[in-house]
Design a protein around this motif. Sequence first.
Motif, PDB file in Angstrom:
ATOM      1  N   PRO A 106       0.841  -1.214   0.000  1.00 46.00           N
ATOM      2  CA  PRO A 106       0.000   0.000   0.000  1.00 46.00           C
ATOM      3  C   PRO A 106       0.870   1.255   0.000  1.00 46.00           C
ATOM      4  CG  PRO A 106      -0.007  -1.035   2.149  1.00 46.00           C
ATOM      5  CD  PRO A 106       0.777  -1.949   1.264  1.00 46.00           C
ATOM      6  N   SER A 107       0.266   2.372  -0.320  1.00 44.07           N
ATOM      7  CA  SER A 107       1.017   3.636  -0.392  1.00 44.07           C
ATOM      8  C   SER A 107       1.414   4.071   1.013  1.00 44.07           C
ATOM      9  CB  SER A 107       0.173   4.718  -1.062  1.00 44.07           C
ATOM     10  OG  SER A 107      -0.957   5.048  -0.256  1.00 44.07           O
ATOM     11  N   THR A 108       2.405   4.933   1.055  1.00 42.96           N
ATOM     12  CA  THR A 108       2.912   5.380   2.356  1.00 42.96           C
ATOM     13  C   THR A 108       1.844   6.132   3.142  1.00 42.96           C
ATOM     14  OG1 THR A 108       3.793   7.363   1.278  1.00 42.96           O
ATOM     15  CG2 THR A 108       5.289   5.487   1.563  1.00 42.96           C
ATOM     16  N   SER A 109       0.885   6.742   2.448  1.00 44.30           N
ATOM     17  CA  SER A 109      -0.172   7.468   3.161  1.00 44.30           C
ATOM     18  C   SER A 109      -1.108   6.523   3.893  1.00 44.30           C
ATOM     19  CB  SER A 109      -0.957   8.336   2.178  1.00 44.30           C
ATOM     20  OG  SER A 109      -1.545   7.532   1.161  1.00 44.30           O
ATOM     21  N   GLU A 110      -1.142   5.264   3.513  1.00 45.00           N
ATOM     22  CA  GLU A 110      -2.009   4.283   4.154  1.00 45.00           C
ATOM     23  C   GLU A 110      -1.317   3.547   5.283  1.00 45.00           C
ATOM     24  OE1 GLU A 110      -3.632   1.658   1.224  1.00 45.00           O
ATOM     25  OE2 GLU A 110      -3.900   3.261  -0.246  1.00 45.00           O
ATOM     26  N   LEU A 111      -0.065   3.857   5.507  1.00 45.99           N
ATOM     27  CA  LEU A 111       0.723   3.136   6.502  1.00 45.99           C
ATOM     28  C   LEU A 111       1.078   4.065   7.657  1.00 45.99           C
ATOM     29  CD1 LEU A 111       3.133   1.231   4.080  1.00 45.99           C
ATOM     30  CD2 LEU A 111       1.131   0.293   5.270  1.00 45.99           C
ATOM     31  N   PRO A 112       1.330   3.516   8.826  1.00 41.16           N
ATOM     32  CA  PRO A 112       1.761   4.367   9.949  1.00 41.16           C
ATOM     33  C   PRO A 112       3.140   4.963   9.689  1.00 41.16           C
ATOM     34  CG  PRO A 112       1.894   2.052  10.536  1.00 41.16           C
ATOM     35  CD  PRO A 112       1.176   2.103   9.214  1.00 41.16           C
ATOM     36  N   ALA A 113       3.405   6.091  10.344  1.00 39.95           N
ATOM     37  CA  ALA A 113       4.671   6.813  10.135  1.00 39.95           C
ATOM     38  C   ALA A 113       5.797   6.114  10.890  1.00 39.95           C
ATOM     39  CB  ALA A 113       4.541   8.263  10.574  1.00 39.95           C
ATOM     40  N   LEU A 114       6.233   5.013  10.315  1.00 41.10           N
ATOM     41  CA  LEU A 114       7.355   4.253  10.852  1.00 41.10           C
ATOM     42  C   LEU A 114       8.425   4.137   9.776  1.00 41.10           C
ATOM     43  CD1 LEU A 114       5.371   1.286  12.502  1.00 41.10           C
ATOM     44  CD2 LEU A 114       6.142   3.391  13.615  1.00 41.10           C
ATOM     45  N   ASN A 115       9.645   3.789  10.174  1.00 45.50           N
ATOM     46  CA  ASN A 115      10.682   3.464   9.184  1.00 45.50           C
ATOM     47  C   ASN A 115      10.204   2.251   8.400  1.00 45.50           C
ATOM     48  OD1 ASN A 115      12.361   5.530  10.012  1.00 45.50           O
ATOM     49  ND2 ASN A 115      13.459   4.238  11.470  1.00 45.50           N
ATOM     50  N   ARG A 116      10.122   2.408   7.050  1.00 48.63           N
ATOM     51  CA  ARG A 116       9.500   1.387   6.219  1.00 48.63           C
ATOM     52  C   ARG A 116      10.506   0.780   5.251  1.00 48.63           C
ATOM     53  NH1 ARG A 116       5.755   6.222   4.821  1.00 48.63           N
ATOM     54  NH2 ARG A 116       7.777   7.051   5.417  1.00 48.63           N
ATOM     55  N   THR A 117      10.365  -0.502   5.024  1.00 47.78           N
ATOM     56  CA  THR A 117      11.179  -1.197   4.032  1.00 47.78           C
ATOM     57  C   THR A 117      10.239  -1.955   3.099  1.00 47.78           C
ATOM     58  OG1 THR A 117      13.017  -1.463   5.580  1.00 47.78           O
ATOM     59  CG2 THR A 117      12.994  -2.881   3.638  1.00 47.78           C
ATOM     60  N   PHE A 118      10.276  -1.599   1.809  1.00 44.91           N
ATOM     61  CA  PHE A 118       9.485  -2.297   0.790  1.00 44.91           C
ATOM     62  C   PHE A 118      10.400  -3.320   0.114  1.00 44.91           C
ATOM     63  CE2 PHE A 118       7.213   1.622   1.428  1.00 44.91           C
ATOM     64  CZ  PHE A 118       5.865   1.288   1.287  1.00 44.91           C
ATOM     65  N   ILE A 119       9.972  -4.558   0.057  1.00 51.10           N
ATOM     66  CA  ILE A 119      10.787  -5.634  -0.507  1.00 51.10           C
ATOM     67  C   ILE A 119       9.998  -6.285  -1.639  1.00 51.10           C
ATOM     68  CG2 ILE A 119      11.943  -7.836  -0.060  1.00 51.10           C
ATOM     69  CD1 ILE A 119      12.186  -6.974   2.869  1.00 51.10           C
ATOM     70  N   TRP A 120      10.650  -6.395  -2.796  1.00 46.52           N
ATOM     71  CA  TRP A 120      10.088  -7.121  -3.922  1.00 46.52           C
ATOM     72  C   TRP A 120      10.977  -8.337  -4.182  1.00 46.52           C
ATOM     73  CZ3 TRP A 120      10.508  -1.888  -3.579  1.00 46.52           C
ATOM     74  CH2 TRP A 120       9.315  -1.145  -3.653  1.00 46.52           C
ATOM     75  N   ASP A 121      10.386  -9.516  -4.066  1.00 41.97           N
ATOM     76  CA  ASP A 121      11.125 -10.779  -4.252  1.00 41.97           C
ATOM     77  C   ASP A 121      10.588 -11.444  -5.505  1.00 41.97           C
ATOM     78  OD1 ASP A 121      12.606 -13.038  -4.062  1.00 41.97           O
ATOM     79  OD2 ASP A 121      11.866 -13.654  -2.086  1.00 41.97           O
ATOM     80  N   VAL A 122      11.381 -11.357  -6.592  1.00 43.65           N
ATOM     81  CA  VAL A 122      10.954 -11.866  -7.891  1.00 43.65           C
ATOM     82  C   VAL A 122      11.713 -13.158  -8.189  1.00 43.65           C
ATOM     83  CG1 VAL A 122      10.652 -11.337 -10.339  1.00 43.65           C
ATOM     84  CG2 VAL A 122      10.578  -9.494  -8.647  1.00 43.65           C
ATOM     85  N   ARG A 123      10.962 -14.217  -8.427  1.00 41.81           N
ATOM     86  CA  ARG A 123      11.566 -15.501  -8.777  1.00 41.81           C
ATOM     87  C   ARG A 123      11.311 -15.777 -10.239  1.00 41.81           C
ATOM     88  NH1 ARG A 123      13.074 -18.727  -4.541  1.00 41.81           N
ATOM     89  NH2 ARG A 123      12.519 -17.968  -2.455  1.00 41.81           N
ATOM     90  N   ALA A 124      12.365 -16.171 -10.966  1.00 46.81           N
ATOM     91  CA  ALA A 124      12.243 -16.436 -12.392  1.00 46.81           C
ATOM     92  C   ALA A 124      13.079 -17.648 -12.752  1.00 46.81           C
ATOM     93  CB  ALA A 124      12.683 -15.221 -13.201  1.00 46.81           C
ATOM     94  N   HIS A 125      12.881 -18.118 -13.963  1.00 46.08           N
ATOM     95  CA  HIS A 125      13.621 -19.270 -14.453  1.00 46.08           C
ATOM     96  C   HIS A 125      15.049 -18.849 -14.804  1.00 46.08           C
ATOM     97  CE1 HIS A 125      14.679 -22.756 -16.985  1.00 46.08           C
ATOM     98  NE2 HIS A 125      13.743 -23.393 -16.272  1.00 46.08           N
ATOM     99  N   LYS A 126      15.950 -19.814 -14.802  1.00 51.25           N
ATOM    100  CA  LYS A 126      17.350 -19.506 -15.109  1.00 51.25           C
ATOM    101  C   LYS A 126      17.534 -18.919 -16.501  1.00 51.25           C
ATOM    102  CE  LYS A 126      19.559 -22.869 -12.047  1.00 51.25           C
ATOM    103  NZ  LYS A 126      20.513 -24.002 -11.981  1.00 51.25           N
TER     104      LYS A 126
END
Length: 829
Positions: free
Chosen positions: A87-107
């Motif tokens: 969700p967007s930062t405006s929808e989240l509490p004002a904390l230190n935030r880390t967004f992680i995208w974990d993409v798995r693909a074929h070799k």
Amino acid sequence: MEALEIALPQGSGITVHIKLVNPALPVKACYMVVSRQYVTELLVKPGDKKSFTFSCNNPEKHFILEVKKSIDCMSGPCPFGEVRLQPSTSELPALNRTFIWDVRAHKSIGLELQFSAPRLRQIGPGESCADGVTHSISGRIDTTEVRIGTFCSNGTVSRIKMQEGVKMALHLPWNIPRNISGFSIANRSSIKLPLPLAMVDKYIVSFCFGSASTGLCIIESVFEGEGSATLMSANYPGGFPEDELMTWQFVVPAHLRASVSFLNFNVSNCERKEERVEYYIPGSTTNPEVFRLEDKQPGNMAGNFNLSLQGCDQDAQSPGILRLQFQVLVQRPQNESNKTYVVDLSQERTMSLTIEPRQVKHGRRFVPGCFVCLESRTCSNNITLTAGSKYKISFLCDDLTRLWVNAEKTLSCLDHHYCSGKSFPLQVPRDVLQLPVRLHDFSWKLLMPKGKLSLMMVPSQKLQQNTHERPCNTSFGYLVASTTPGQDLYFGSFCPGGSIEKIQVKQNSSVTLRTYAPSFQQEVSRQGLTVSFIPYFKEEGIFTVTPDPKNKVYLRTPNWDRGLPALSSVSWNISVPSNQVACLTFFKERSGVVCQSGRAYMIIQEQQTRAEEIFSLEEEVLPKPSFHRHSFWVNISNCSPMNGKQLDLLFWVTLTPRTVDLAAIIGAVGGGALLLFALGLIICCVKKKKKVNKGPAVGIYNGNVNTQVPQAQKFPKRRKDNDSHVYAVIDDTMVYGHLLQDSGGSFIQPEVDTYRPFQGPMGDCPPSPPPVFSRTPTAKFTADEPAPSGPPESESEPYTFSHPSKGEVGVRETDIPLLNTQGPAETEE
């Protein structure tokens, strides 16, 4: 506090995790309140909707928030394109935030992260970003996660391509209202290439040539103008994955030049293959250009180029670590870039030359590099040229004053029979002087058989010793020091324009020509020393000095800051022109040395008469200013001093004209005649009185009477200072009067003679130190000549002396009053 709510759509693949900053610490100050329960952790999964509040007013100090989205490209299509924050930062509490995208693909699938402006800048361990926004990027090799690096904004990295999936983490501080990720994901072909070179999206990629191994990643770095980029291998500062390939692509405007410098690297223990870096440089006829990590890397490259790091199969028992940190510097080409300079060392055997940066402060944010290039391609900020080869070098530098040259040459003599009497010049070679960078030091190491030969250095122009009282102000000078192991002996710093005609040193030494100003190029003709091998002598050094009549000559003992080495001896051979008088003055009243063993002495010796004055430097005051009409020696011999009580002496020599005043000479001669007439008259009167048990008066030397002749101020200070030419009359009751009587009681008439100065050869050897038990100042004479009856004078000043011609007169009785010494005279060789 205000109630907060997080709702995640079903099937979004997003989870939100709120947890303590440090779960190990006890929780007292702040909690989350969920359904009236106090909790320290909250996990929101896809399809969940959670409401909560914080029990404190500053939750950002206690909690962090992590948003993770898993993207599976193996079972379905990848959501390529711009990545949004959900969700967007405006929808989240004002904390230190880390967004992680974990993409798995074929070799076989290559995933590319594209970063819009501002591009990324890689940072190393311990570094941080100014705004707190960081990007952490990792890749995969099978099930192993490999960290590509951590990045900040405002850099040159525009794209990163990886195989087999990617993990991207964006860290945003709690007070940064950012609602965009700043990157997008694109689908690209596999990094695995069967050909050495391939085109990937209109830019060239270089890989393990001749190999079909899968590359770990490709990082593109774009330069739009002058600038620099620091980049690191994967897992830095840890080890690069075994037998992997990593490539960096650099996009450089055609009008600029790029140079690569390795800042830090390690190599592992290879069992098969070899670790290396490979360059693809457009226009090069030798692509790929392969270098070891230890080699100087390419520079002065125009246009785009690639750099690849290739690992090896490591030893399983002791793999070691392969890692690399390097810098790419892009700048405008300089005028010197197109000039080539030849440095021919093919005929040299013991010479080396280093061109390196000097410390210069810069106020600009971007500082262009200063590189030296071999054959216009292999560039580095420092380079060393060794003997036996011929080099072509050029410079890629915005300001050549940021570089300087240091060179060294060894001159050694192995056969003392052959070298004895040989001479050779110490001059900077022309190939060094023609370089457009300043010469800093050129050092000659002079080596010879121990105890067989010594060295004599004769400058093309007389030298001045650098002192605080008279510092050198020339563009260059010479530093002379001993190179004997275990002996720290620095003779001093010298520059042209003084009075030192030659310097003799006992053993192996170094002579360094050091420049102090760019004007050396205009004064280069003044440089030059001639070095000769001479018979061995035992003193540490001998300085031959001919004072300048117009200036004081300041001289000081070697090792001025640390004290003369223990049990060493140094001499100064000071020449006095025939028409001058020299005044020798010491800076201090006492030497300050305290001996632990042995004795410290100073000897001042007149070279014509060989008369010596010996002073104990530990116990006595230094001599007052003394005048010398003839050349003389100053010898200083040290003891083994106590710590903190070192021997260091500063003295100076001045010359004044030796004037001749005819009226003063006539007055002096007339005064002497009157004195002799009075002496004869007294003797006659005494003879008439015929008093019993009283002898006649006799003229003896009196050192305490000053009878300066009127207008004698025209004379320079000479014998009037010690009044050695003055005679006084004592009463006939003096104890030595009987020496003028013969056996019959009659008086002996004195003979009259004229003193003539010594006309023999000048002394060319320094005085020998006294025995260690000698303590008092002593007048010393050679055994083969009689003791003089007074200090030497010129032939223009005749003096007459009376002495008995008959009778038994002891040496002791006549020597003591004539010399006016404080104790018995010592006669020694």
